[in-house]
Enzyme design. Structure first.
Site, short mmCIF file in Angstrom:
data_model
loop_
_atom_site.label_atom_id
_atom_site.label_comp_id
_atom_site.label_asym_id
_atom_site.label_seq_id
_atom_site.Cartn_x
_atom_site.Cartn_y
_atom_site.Cartn_z
N HIS A 197 59.43 4.55 -2.44
CA HIS A 197 59.34 3.31 -1.51
C HIS A 197 59.90 2.08 -2.31
CE1 HIS A 197 57.79 0.72 1.76
NE2 HIS A 197 57.84 0.12 1.43
N ASP B 196 52.69 5.39 3.41
CA ASP B 196 52.69 5.20 2.33
C ASP B 196 51.86 4.47 1.43
OD1 ASP B 196 55.54 4.76 3.21
OD2 ASP B 196 55.96 2.49 3.66
#
Lengths: 203, 203
Positions: free
Chosen positions: B111, B147
């Site tokens: 990410h 995430d």
């Protein structure tokens, strides 16, 4: 000479960092007044040792904010001392309209994480519990939200595999004591301007 | 040899970084299968050029997730290829129970921010808009949240005063291409264990 006011609740190690930089001639500012919401704050002794006016001002009955009357008294005290920039240095209450309106865009805080990660209390412990590989500290302008204002400076601190909350906090503190005076210097040199919600540092 | 499967949706530059490290003999793993939810993904060409089995698998009607049937097909394809670790490399859909249950604790994502700051889309642009001084990238285990899984590795990228979203993303990508293969190597060497929600890397 920028006149600064400092708010403390306890040890005041960031106050000491500011005192040391002013004394060393590296920060073109004068610490005009230190106020504490805690009569026992060790930072009051640090100020006294540096011959800086410092006193306890009663915070009112609540634990996490100043009462409106107390906040007005804090703002008045800073105004009477000619303060142009207020620095929170381990001040354990949320700042509300009384001070925000008296010093719009002129209140700084230092927070022990890389905001916007880990706002709120014990940010170094939050970082350790979350398992991040890097944390740090952030100097930011104070606005109505908690730890959400425009960022002036940040510093990165790696989290080591064997860190305890104490060892990690010690390394974060070292960076705080470096970047907080640096951020105040930027204000003393009029090098900070706002671009929307971003603080831009000019050369 | 750890067998890995890679999920892509587009350019596949992180897939390329994995291919290059395997080819250079620095990553004791075999890329057993590349799957794409987009028949036009350039990453499919990268895989073909490296003689790695790769194909488009229809994702179903929704834009942000695989349909349950599609997710079962993806899981089956990886299982049949002997995949032990799944790597998301710019895969633009949220992973759900079908793949999570088939590869528990064995799905990695990269990410483009220092999580938990800036989860979700266009994280580099979020960082620029917020005004942070440092951002970076994070390799983490995928779990049901977006995430939020345990962090394996992170890298820090300074935000420059004159950064555009493009210049910042380019520098983040360079760090991604360094730490994603490194994170896969830790799994190939069985050096990651979970301690509560924290991933601990052992020597």
């Amino acid at each position: 000479m920028l006149k600064i006011g400092v708010l403390i609740s306890g040890n005041g190690s960031n106050l000491q960092a500011l005192i040391d930089e002013v004394k060393a001639g590296r920060l073109p500012a004068e610490i005009a007044l230190v106020l504490s919401d805690n009569p026992e704050a060790y930072g009051l002794k640090r100020a006294a040792a540096a011959a800086i006016p410092a006193r306890f001002l009663p915070p009112g009955p609540k634990r996490t904010v100043l009462s409106p009357e107390a906040e007005a008294a804090y703002a008045d005290a800073f105004k009477q001392a000619g303060v142009e920039l207020v620095c929170l240095a381990g001040f354990m209450r949320v700042i509300k309209a009384g001070l925000l309106a008296a010093f719009p865009g002129r209140i700084l805080n230092i927070h022990p994480s890389l905001l916007p990660s880990f706002p709120g209390l014990a940010a170094w412990k939050q970082a350790l519990d979350y398992g991040v590989r890097y944390t740090g500290c952030t100097v930011h302008l104070v606005e109505a939200g908690v730890d959400t204002g425009p960022i002036i400076l940040q510093a990165v601190v790696p989290v080591e595999a064997n860190d305890t909350p104490e060892t990690l906090l010690n390394r974060i503190h070292r960076e705080e004591h470096r970047i907080y005076p640096e951020a105040v210097r930027l204000f003393a040199e009029s090098r900070v301007r706002l671009d929307g919600r971003r603080a831009v540092v000019t050369d």
